[in-house]
Design a protein around this motif. Structure first.
Motif, PDB file in Angstrom:
ATOM      1  N   ALA A 638       0.844  -1.200   0.000  1.00 36.70           N
ATOM      2  CA  ALA A 638       0.000   0.000   0.000  1.00 36.70           C
ATOM      3  C   ALA A 638       0.873   1.242   0.000  1.00 36.70           C
ATOM      4  CB  ALA A 638      -0.906   0.010   1.230  1.00 36.70           C
ATOM      5  N   ALA A 639       0.351   2.313  -0.596  1.00 37.34           N
ATOM      6  CA  ALA A 639       1.034   3.604  -0.614  1.00 37.34           C
ATOM      7  C   ALA A 639       0.046   4.672  -0.168  1.00 37.34           C
ATOM      8  CB  ALA A 639       1.560   3.921  -2.010  1.00 37.34           C
ATOM      9  N   SER A 640       0.497   5.552   0.712  1.00 37.43           N
ATOM     10  CA  SER A 640      -0.368   6.632   1.178  1.00 37.43           C
ATOM     11  C   SER A 640      -0.344   7.797   0.194  1.00 37.43           C
ATOM     12  CB  SER A 640       0.095   7.112   2.562  1.00 37.43           C
ATOM     13  OG  SER A 640       1.436   7.577   2.495  1.00 37.43           O
ATOM     14  N   VAL A 641      -1.383   8.604   0.261  1.00 34.25           N
ATOM     15  CA  VAL A 641      -1.477   9.797  -0.582  1.00 34.25           C
ATOM     16  C   VAL A 641      -1.497  11.009   0.333  1.00 34.25           C
ATOM     17  CG1 VAL A 641      -2.826  11.024  -2.317  1.00 34.25           C
ATOM     18  CG2 VAL A 641      -2.764   8.512  -2.332  1.00 34.25           C
ATOM     19  N   THR A 642      -0.561  11.912   0.098  1.00 34.53           N
ATOM     20  CA  THR A 642      -0.452  13.123   0.911  1.00 34.53           C
ATOM     21  C   THR A 642      -0.648  14.338   0.025  1.00 34.53           C
ATOM     22  OG1 THR A 642       1.919  13.434   0.563  1.00 34.53           O
ATOM     23  CG2 THR A 642       1.270  11.900   2.303  1.00 34.53           C
ATOM     24  N   ALA A 643      -0.563  15.500   0.641  1.00 34.58           N
ATOM     25  CA  ALA A 643      -0.674  16.741  -0.135  1.00 34.58           C
ATOM     26  C   ALA A 643       0.434  16.838  -1.166  1.00 34.58           C
ATOM     27  CB  ALA A 643      -0.639  17.945   0.799  1.00 34.58           C
ATOM     28  N   GLY A 644       1.581  16.191  -0.894  1.00 32.25           N
ATOM     29  CA  GLY A 644       2.706  16.232  -1.827  1.00 32.25           C
ATOM     30  C   GLY A 644       2.642  15.199  -2.911  1.00 32.25           C
ATOM     31  N   GLY A 645       1.665  14.281  -2.841  1.00 35.52           N
ATOM     32  CA  GLY A 645       1.527  13.271  -3.881  1.00 35.52           C
ATOM     33  C   GLY A 645       1.454  11.868  -3.318  1.00 35.52           C
ATOM     34  N   ILE A 646       1.679  10.890  -4.168  1.00 36.49           N
ATOM     35  CA  ILE A 646       1.611   9.479  -3.807  1.00 36.49           C
ATOM     36  C   ILE A 646       2.993   9.048  -3.342  1.00 36.49           C
ATOM     37  CG2 ILE A 646       1.197   7.151  -4.701  1.00 36.49           C
ATOM     38  CD1 ILE A 646      -0.551   8.661  -6.877  1.00 36.49           C
ATOM     39  N   ARG A 647       3.056   8.447  -2.163  1.00 36.11           N
ATOM     40  CA  ARG A 647       4.340   8.093  -1.559  1.00 36.11           C
ATOM     41  C   ARG A 647       4.846   6.752  -2.087  1.00 36.11           C
ATOM     42  NH1 ARG A 647       7.034   9.905   2.692  1.00 36.11           N
ATOM     43  NH2 ARG A 647       7.364   7.768   3.468  1.00 36.11           N
ATOM     44  N   GLY A 648       5.661   6.829  -3.132  1.00 39.46           N
ATOM     45  CA  GLY A 648       6.312   5.620  -3.609  1.00 39.46           C
ATOM     46  C   GLY A 648       7.224   5.026  -2.561  1.00 39.46           C
ATOM     47  N   ALA A 649       7.716   5.867  -1.636  1.00 39.82           N
ATOM     48  CA  ALA A 649       8.589   5.387  -0.566  1.00 39.82           C
ATOM     49  C   ALA A 649       7.889   4.365   0.317  1.00 39.82           C
ATOM     50  CB  ALA A 649       9.067   6.570   0.276  1.00 39.82           C
ATOM     51  N   ASP A 650       6.565   4.450   0.418  1.00 44.80           N
ATOM     52  CA  ASP A 650       5.829   3.453   1.201  1.00 44.80           C
ATOM     53  C   ASP A 650       5.971   2.063   0.580  1.00 44.80           C
ATOM     54  OD1 ASP A 650       5.035   5.515   2.820  1.00 44.80           O
ATOM     55  OD2 ASP A 650       2.972   5.593   2.073  1.00 44.80           O
ATOM     56  N   LEU A 651       5.945   2.020  -0.754  1.00 44.60           N
ATOM     57  CA  LEU A 651       6.101   0.739  -1.444  1.00 44.60           C
ATOM     58  C   LEU A 651       7.500   0.176  -1.214  1.00 44.60           C
ATOM     59  CD1 LEU A 651       4.403   1.713  -4.844  1.00 44.60           C
ATOM     60  CD2 LEU A 651       3.354   0.515  -2.925  1.00 44.60           C
ATOM     61  N   VAL A 652       8.489   1.072  -1.240  1.00 44.73           N
ATOM     62  CA  VAL A 652       9.870   0.639  -1.021  1.00 44.73           C
ATOM     63  C   VAL A 652      10.044   0.131   0.408  1.00 44.73           C
ATOM     64  CG1 VAL A 652      12.282   1.379  -0.991  1.00 44.73           C
ATOM     65  CG2 VAL A 652      10.747   2.188  -2.801  1.00 44.73           C
ATOM     66  N   ARG A 653       9.446   0.829   1.364  1.00 37.51           N
ATOM     67  CA  ARG A 653       9.570   0.387   2.764  1.00 37.51           C
ATOM     68  C   ARG A 653       8.920  -0.990   2.962  1.00 37.51           C
ATOM     69  NH1 ARG A 653       9.356   3.784   8.292  1.00 37.51           N
ATOM     70  NH2 ARG A 653       9.359   2.012   9.734  1.00 37.51           N
ATOM     71  N   ALA A 654       7.765  -1.182   2.374  1.00 41.14           N
ATOM     72  CA  ALA A 654       7.103  -2.488   2.509  1.00 41.14           C
ATOM     73  C   ALA A 654       7.961  -3.587   1.893  1.00 41.14           C
ATOM     74  CB  ALA A 654       5.736  -2.441   1.835  1.00 41.14           C
ATOM     75  N   ALA A 655       8.596  -3.281   0.742  1.00 39.05           N
ATOM     76  CA  ALA A 655       9.467  -4.262   0.093  1.00 39.05           C
ATOM     77  C   ALA A 655      10.680  -4.562   0.969  1.00 39.05           C
ATOM     78  CB  ALA A 655       9.901  -3.755  -1.282  1.00 39.05           C
ATOM     79  N   ALA A 656      11.269  -3.509   1.565  1.00 33.54           N
ATOM     80  CA  ALA A 656      12.443  -3.706   2.416  1.00 33.54           C
ATOM     81  C   ALA A 656      12.087  -4.499   3.667  1.00 33.54           C
ATOM     82  CB  ALA A 656      13.038  -2.350   2.788  1.00 33.54           C
TER      83      ALA A 656
END
Length: 762
Positions: A638-656
């Protein structure tokens, strides 16, 4: 009695259309004439009213197999009592609208003659007829007559001339008609250009089986060939060509040989055997006889079937699949002129299988992947070009679109026709730029298009942009890269928009001066609004981060864990000497531009699960990530959506986190793909709720990834969306020029045509 004047437009020259009309008219006992002109084919037909009506009905219904009729216009005339029917001299005057057929694979009739010892063309490497053979690569001008092709220097012998003038013959008015007595001849030469004795094709086969590298002249240029099963020869070719990892294409004799190497379903078989004969990317089937250096570490092979008589003879002589890759050093355009080929390829090829029919314009092989009910075109070139993309609307003034920097094509558009060029390549050196400018001149002359509007990318340093701004007497239109992607998808589907556009690719210059690449646009043809994007992350070292995906892994992990990436990750251990320095670069912003690129996100995950730390060709890390994914896995990050956009970093963290927990890389890769697809669907649904649009268009090089594309399309359709994907042009930057052209045309309609200076400023 009835007399009509008929005009037929489309691909109707060089495909046996005049002989077809002649046979149709004489079979019905009608009088009149037929000929070629700058528009296409014209005819005057006279006879009993019912028979003329039957003629007009059959004109479309029974047209030759290679013909593509765009329009038939019929004007009534006064009967004159004519007798007989004739093919008349071509008329090349007037504005040019005639189309040229793409080069077409050898037909079944010619193959039967090729294999018949009793036929005078038995074993002849240049056999062809009205239904097959060279077209685009030999044409110098229109109308399509022998004098305006590179066959002009070969005078037909008496036997060929008799066939050419016989209305009952398959070669009636077939312009490349020839035979061993009067046509081109193959030649086998050493690397120094000296003739080698014996039969050229048998000699070439012997060299291949002896482990040699041979340069083979095809329809659109030279290829480099080795026996596909020869480990040493394939490795030598890779070393000499300076091509470290990018897979080589393999030519197989037929479907049986193809199935011994790859999984070939019904759709793949249709693509392989089609008249265009593209390279088809297919999953490998077990351990076929293909040397590891042919496609190192790759679970797919690019297969193609022979498309010239020379190829058929060569495959029969070797009795085994051969590598057939572009005749160049990496990053250079394919060699197509004989002297240039001998000069540039002398250090690579041990010998040359060449011939004396000139190639007028170089054309690489097309590349497709089976998807859905058709093929996803990754490179549109031989077999497709120069057939136009027919637009659902007209551009007001002739347009030249200069395309992107990578995978460049250009596009010339006039009225409802958009001529997207053959694959030019990456505009990063003089030779490729020369191919680009020569191609524009040739298309402009061939199709009679003098551009009044020139479209270009916003990036000021692209050579295609610089070419555009140096042109005089035209209106310039700058088109944002990702808007061009979505506009290309719209044009490909005959849709004007607006749509929710998802443009995911490597890099593109944004309107704010930053590097875009993971974009959600509310887009029509004339304009767009940026409605979402991936949260930008630094590219540590700039372009170095493209060549070294581990740098993107470092940047994403730093963002994912708020500056405290976990220890124990192999990607950090493999690059420990530079890891901290790269993190400092990313945090300090020095030489680390921000990007919302989806391609760089895929790079990061590929490096994370390893071991792809560096790449040797564009998209390598993402390609390997797709191939590694387990298609049976349905979990999704899952990736969260913030005022700055879609957090691809969430996908990377889940993968890590999964990687540290011991989850298999194949599962992680699949969950990442599924997560990207899910977040696309989610964001499109949010935009639909906000703006009411329910059609989504998917474009950009990331959607060459069929696992991602399939999951995204399925998810969007399940959510009630109508989904547009590419059908006729590539989703990658090879389709950018079409998008630029239709954007420029749409703005031309809505604007008041400001001055050149004003247009350049906008």
């Amino acid at each position: 009695m009835r007399r009509v004047e008929v005009r037929v437009e489309g691909v109707v020259q060089g495909v046996g259309f005049r002989p077809f009309v002649y046979g149709l008219a004489t079979g019905l006992g009608l009088a009149g004439v037929v000929g070629n002109d700058a528009d296409g084919v014209f005819a005057e037909v006279e006879g009993p009213r019912g028979l003329v009506a039957e003629f007009l009905a059959a004109l479309r219904r029974d047209a030759p197999p290679l013909a593509r009729i765009e329009r038939v216009r019929v004007v009534e005339g006064e009967p004159r009592g004519d007798r007989g029917f004739a093919i008349v001299r071509s008329d090349g005057s007037g504005a040019r609208r005639a189309l040229v057929s793409p080069d077409t694979a050898t037909c079944g009739d010619c193959l039967r003659e090729l294999a018949d010892p009793g036929n005078r063309r038995f074993g002849y490497a240049f056999i062809n007829c009205t239904n097959c053979g060279p077209r685009f690569t030999i044409v110098r001008g229109v109308p399509y007559d022998r004098a305006l092709t590179t066959m002009a220097g070969f005078a037909m012998c008496e036997a060929c001339a008799s066939e050419y003038h016989d209305p009952a013959d398959r070669r009636f008015h077939a312009q490349p008609t020839c035979c061993p007595d009067c046509g081109p001849r193959p030649r086998l030469a050493s690397g120094r250009g000296e003739d080698l004795p014996g039969d050229p094709i048998a000699g070439c086969a012997a060299l291949l089986m002896d482990g040699r590298v041979v340069a083979v002249k095809g329809l659109g240029g030279y290829h480099l060939a080795v026996l596909a099963s020869d480990e040493t020869a394939a490795a030598d070719l890779r070393r000499r060509k300076h091509r470290e990892d990018k897979p080589f294409a393999v030519m197989v004799a037929g479907l049986d040989q193809a199935r011994s190497l790859c999984e070939v379903g019904d759709l793949a078989a249709t693509l392989l055997t089609g008249a265009g004969r593209p390279i088809v990317l297919l999953p490998r089937a077990g351990d076929g006889p293909v040397a590891a250096p042919v496609a190192p570490g790759n679970r797919h092979l690019g297969l193609m079937l022979p498309y010239t008589p020379l190829h058929h003879l060569l495959l029969a002589a070797t009795g085994a699949p051969i590598v057939l890759t572009s005749g160049n050093v990496s990053d250079e355009p394919i060699a197509y002129e004989d002297a240039d080929a001998f000069a540039r390829l002398a250090g690579i090829a041990d010998a040359f299988l060449t011939h004396d029919r000139p190639i007028h314009i170089r054309t690489d092989d097309s590349v497709v992947r089976p998807f859905g009910g058709g093929g996803s075109v990754l490179r549109r070139s031989r077999g497709h070009v120069p057939a136009p993309v027919t637009l659902a609307w007209a551009v007001p003034r002739p347009v030249l679109a200069c395309g992107a920097e990578l995978k460049n094509t250009f596009c010339l558009a006039k009225d409802t026709r958009a001529f997207v060029s053959h694959h030019i390549g990456d505009l990063e050196n003089y030779e490729t730029l020369r191919s680009f400018t020569h191609g524009i001149e040739h298309f402009s002359r061939l199709f009679g298009i003098v551009p009044e509007v020139v479209a270009h990318d916003l990036h000021p340093e692209y050579l295609s942009t610089k070419h555009a701004v140096e042109l005089d007497g035209v209106d310039l239109v700058g088109v944002q890269h990702h808007h061009a992607h979505i506009a290309s998808c719209l044009a490909d589907n005959g849709e004007p928009g607006p749509v929710i556009g998802v443009a995911f690719d490597g890099l593109g210059y944004g309107t704010d001066g930053t590097i875009w690449g993971g974009e959600f646009l509310l887009a029509g043809l004339a304009s767009f609004e940026r409605a979402g994007h991936l949260v930008p992350v630094p590219m540590p070292g700039g372009t170095a981060a493209i060549r070294q995906p581990w740098r993107m892994a470092a940047a994403y992990l730093d963002a994912a864990y708020d500056g405290r990436p976990p220890e124990g990750l192999d990607v950090a251990r493999r690059n420990e000497e530079r890891w901290k320095d790269v993190l400092s670069l990313a945090r300090g912003g020095v030489g680390s531009p921000l990007t919302s690129s989806a391609g760089r996100l895929f790079d990061a995950v590929s490096a994370l699960i390893g071991p792809r730390d560096t790449i040797t060709y564009e998209g390598q890390a993402a390609i390997e990530l797709e191939q590694r994914a387990d298609p049976a896995e349905r979990g999704a990050y899952a990736a969260s959506v913030t005022a700055g956009g879609i957090r691809g970093a969430d996908l990377v963290r889940a993968a890590a986190d999964d990687l540290l927990a011991g989850v298999a890389p194949e599962v992680i890769a699949a969950r990442f793909h599924n997560g990207v697809a899910a977040v696309i669907v989610r964001r499109c649904a949010e935009l639909r709720d906000a703006c009411g649009l329910s059609t989504a268009a998917l474009s950009g090089g990331v959607f060459q990834n069929l696992l991602l594309l399939g999951r995204t399309v399925d998810g969007l359709r399940t959510a009630g969306f109508r989904v547009l994907t590419h059908r006729r042009v590539p989703p990658n930057d090879g389709g950018i020029s079409l998008g630029q052209a239709v954007v420029a045309g749409a703005r031309d309609v809505t604007s008041r045509r400001p001055s050149r200076a004003t247009r350049r400023a906008t």
